[in-house]
Scaffold this active site. Sequence first.
Site, mmCIF file in Angstrom:
data_model
loop_
_atom_site.group_PDB
_atom_site.id
_atom_site.type_symbol
_atom_site.label_atom_id
_atom_site.label_comp_id
_atom_site.label_asym_id
_atom_site.label_seq_id
_atom_site.Cartn_x
_atom_site.Cartn_y
_atom_site.Cartn_z
ATOM 1 N N HIS A 87 1.670 1.428 -9.215
ATOM 2 C CA HIS A 87 2.421 2.606 -9.686
ATOM 3 C C HIS A 87 1.528 3.408 -10.623
ATOM 4 O O HIS A 87 0.681 2.842 -11.317
ATOM 5 C CB HIS A 87 3.684 2.181 -10.451
ATOM 6 C CG HIS A 87 4.722 1.547 -9.592
ATOM 7 N ND1 HIS A 87 5.404 2.236 -8.609
ATOM 8 C CD2 HIS A 87 5.192 0.278 -9.540
ATOM 9 C CE1 HIS A 87 6.255 1.416 -7.999
ATOM 10 N NE2 HIS A 87 6.142 0.220 -8.544
ATOM 11 N N HIS B 227 8.677 -13.855 -2.807
ATOM 12 C CA HIS B 227 8.617 -13.952 -4.283
ATOM 13 C C HIS B 227 9.730 -14.790 -4.927
ATOM 14 O O HIS B 227 10.561 -14.278 -5.654
ATOM 15 C CB HIS B 227 8.553 -12.568 -4.933
ATOM 16 C CG HIS B 227 9.449 -11.508 -4.344
ATOM 17 N ND1 HIS B 227 10.782 -11.703 -4.077
ATOM 18 C CD2 HIS B 227 9.178 -10.237 -3.964
ATOM 19 C CE1 HIS B 227 11.285 -10.595 -3.570
ATOM 20 N NE2 HIS B 227 10.335 -9.704 -3.487
ATOM 21 N N ASN C 205 10.437 -7.018 -9.891
ATOM 22 C CA ASN C 205 11.661 -7.470 -9.249
ATOM 23 C C ASN C 205 11.316 -8.425 -8.103
ATOM 24 O O ASN C 205 10.630 -8.010 -7.176
ATOM 25 C CB ASN C 205 12.445 -6.265 -8.711
ATOM 26 C CG ASN C 205 13.877 -6.622 -8.364
ATOM 27 O OD1 ASN C 205 14.379 -7.664 -8.795
ATOM 28 N ND2 ASN C 205 14.525 -5.789 -7.580
ATOM 29 N N PHE D 98 9.803 -0.948 -10.863
ATOM 30 C CA PHE D 98 9.455 -2.363 -10.804
ATOM 31 C C PHE D 98 8.072 -2.534 -10.188
ATOM 32 O O PHE D 98 7.707 -1.810 -9.262
ATOM 33 C CB PHE D 98 10.450 -3.123 -9.909
ATOM 34 C CG PHE D 98 11.837 -3.251 -10.471
ATOM 35 C CD1 PHE D 98 12.098 -4.132 -11.512
ATOM 36 C CD2 PHE D 98 12.890 -2.520 -9.936
ATOM 37 C CE1 PHE D 98 13.394 -4.286 -12.003
ATOM 38 C CE2 PHE D 98 14.186 -2.667 -10.422
ATOM 39 C CZ PHE D 98 14.442 -3.547 -11.459
ATOM 40 N N ASN E 234 8.109 -0.408 3.058
ATOM 41 C CA ASN E 234 8.968 0.478 2.252
ATOM 42 C C ASN E 234 8.184 1.677 1.716
ATOM 43 O O ASN E 234 8.169 1.963 0.527
ATOM 44 C CB ASN E 234 9.646 -0.289 1.108
ATOM 45 C CG ASN E 234 8.665 -0.871 0.110
ATOM 46 O OD1 ASN E 234 7.505 -1.115 0.438
ATOM 47 N ND2 ASN E 234 9.122 -1.121 -1.107
ATOM 48 N N ASP F 205 2.464 -9.702 -4.174
ATOM 49 C CA ASP F 205 3.432 -8.601 -4.269
ATOM 50 C C ASP F 205 2.791 -7.410 -5.004
ATOM 51 O O ASP F 205 3.454 -6.734 -5.799
ATOM 52 C CB ASP F 205 4.733 -9.059 -4.946
ATOM 53 C CG ASP F 205 5.878 -8.071 -4.749
ATOM 54 O OD1 ASP F 205 5.704 -7.083 -3.994
ATOM 55 O OD2 ASP F 205 6.955 -8.279 -5.356
ATOM 56 N N HIS G 45 13.570 -10.244 0.916
ATOM 57 C CA HIS G 45 13.687 -10.019 -0.531
ATOM 58 C C HIS G 45 15.127 -10.397 -0.879
ATOM 59 O O HIS G 45 16.061 -9.764 -0.399
ATOM 60 C CB HIS G 45 13.406 -8.538 -0.834
ATOM 61 C CG HIS G 45 13.721 -8.095 -2.221
ATOM 62 N ND1 HIS G 45 12.754 -7.634 -3.085
ATOM 63 C CD2 HIS G 45 14.892 -8.025 -2.903
ATOM 64 C CE1 HIS G 45 13.323 -7.307 -4.242
ATOM 65 N NE2 HIS G 45 14.631 -7.525 -4.158
ATOM 66 N N LEU H 216 0.909 -1.136 0.000
ATOM 67 C CA LEU H 216 0.000 0.000 0.000
ATOM 68 C C LEU H 216 0.950 1.187 0.000
ATOM 69 O O LEU H 216 2.120 1.050 0.327
ATOM 70 C CB LEU H 216 -0.895 -0.056 1.241
ATOM 71 C CG LEU H 216 -1.759 -1.338 1.282
ATOM 72 C CD1 LEU H 216 -2.496 -1.453 2.599
ATOM 73 C CD2 LEU H 216 -2.743 -1.343 0.127
#
Length: 442
Positions: free
Chosen positions: A324, A247, A293, A338, A109, A320, A194, A78
């Site tokens: 954007h 992932h 990614n 990504f 992040n 994931d 990750h 989010l």
Amino acid sequence: MNGRFGWKGGTPANVLITGARVVDPRENLDQQMDVLVADGIITQIAAAGSITAGDSTITVQDAGSILMPAFTDPHIHLRTPGQEHKETIASGTMAAAAGGYCLVIAMPNTTPVIDGPDLLRGILARANETAVIPMAQTGAITRDLAGTELTEMATMMDTGAAGFTDDGIAVRDAGVLRRALRYQAVAGGVIALHEEDTALSMGAPINEGVVSARLGLRGQPGSAESTMIARDCALARMENAAIHIQHVSTYESVEVIRREKAQGTRVTAEASPHHLLLTEEACSTLDSRAKMNPPLRTEVDRNAVIAGLVDGTLDCVATDHAPHSDDEKSQPFEDAPFGTTGLETSFAVLYDELVTPGLIELGVLVERMTSGCVPFGFEPPTVAVGEPANLALFDTRAEWTAGETGWVSMSSNSCFTGRAMSGRISLTLAGGVIVHTAEANR
Ligand SMILES: [Zn+2]
Ligand SMILES: [Zn+2]
């Protein structure tokens, strides 16, 4: 799990779903049944056609549908705080409801990074005002994701963190990760990773292989992921700590995790719909919606990820979901950020392309779609009497084209845009509340 998620809640539902194929592998259920929800609680599960409901109960007659425990997603982005032009807690959790989810776990992040108890408390308070379904929040492993100084993990756990991750980048310094894994013994909370050795990946926009060569683009070798997974499993084993690999995208990575699990390493792992269904060929046209990614890999890798999900080496499905804006994604392929969105399409696309052709059993997919919350300490939802209604109804007859009439998410960067699918989520209950209906599908 009280206090470990935020949610605005709603009116407890009274609903009877009659004649659907009820599938819940944890309850050994796979047959046509009636399921009655009263005041948000599952109160009766009985033979199809045997339950009658009172006037105040909504009845959904649906012999062409599959009724499942609603899904949980251990990995979504989010954009609150800081990038609310891409997604908000409200829009992202509404997209999750449309996809059949009853719990999502958000990555830290954001801008700023959620790396302390005050920011975490603020997010959970915001979720309590605006989240359409329960939303849990991870905290960062290192301050500002800088990879050097550990966050106050113990205090963040007390504040309600779901676990810890520096997702977006790997914890490059093995000594820092080792300290975090030792700290876990005191603080608790799984550490989700990750996995990307940036000395190998060099931040390249695509997999290193035939497509990168053809396009003349720099590529990330699969070993950038698998070597880091091997390192981090060794560290977890050494410290007897629990890690969750995010992932997973390559054949070698699946092999490493399978081996480590056999040796008793406390490792869980997730697979994403795009790595299960697409390969680097999707980047051939330089469509930035296929830029994520870790990158889309080869057919060998894709088949290994499917096999890993089937045999349980990979424990769960994670979208994931990474929204954007069009402005960002319409930049040249190399410059575009990504990520793909995924919450609204995950089950439908996996049902269509893995269950229907017989590559995975429906019950196994349901298990993998619901168990993503488990590494983070949440109970998976079940279809059982006395449980709160966390239910996803999937209309197998619905024909639709992904994104044709827009998205619930604020962003439209789905790698599955334009794909024709058979079957769509037509009703979602989360925590006993109706959070999505077929009328909201567009
Ligand atoms: Zn990531
Ligand atoms: Zn991510």
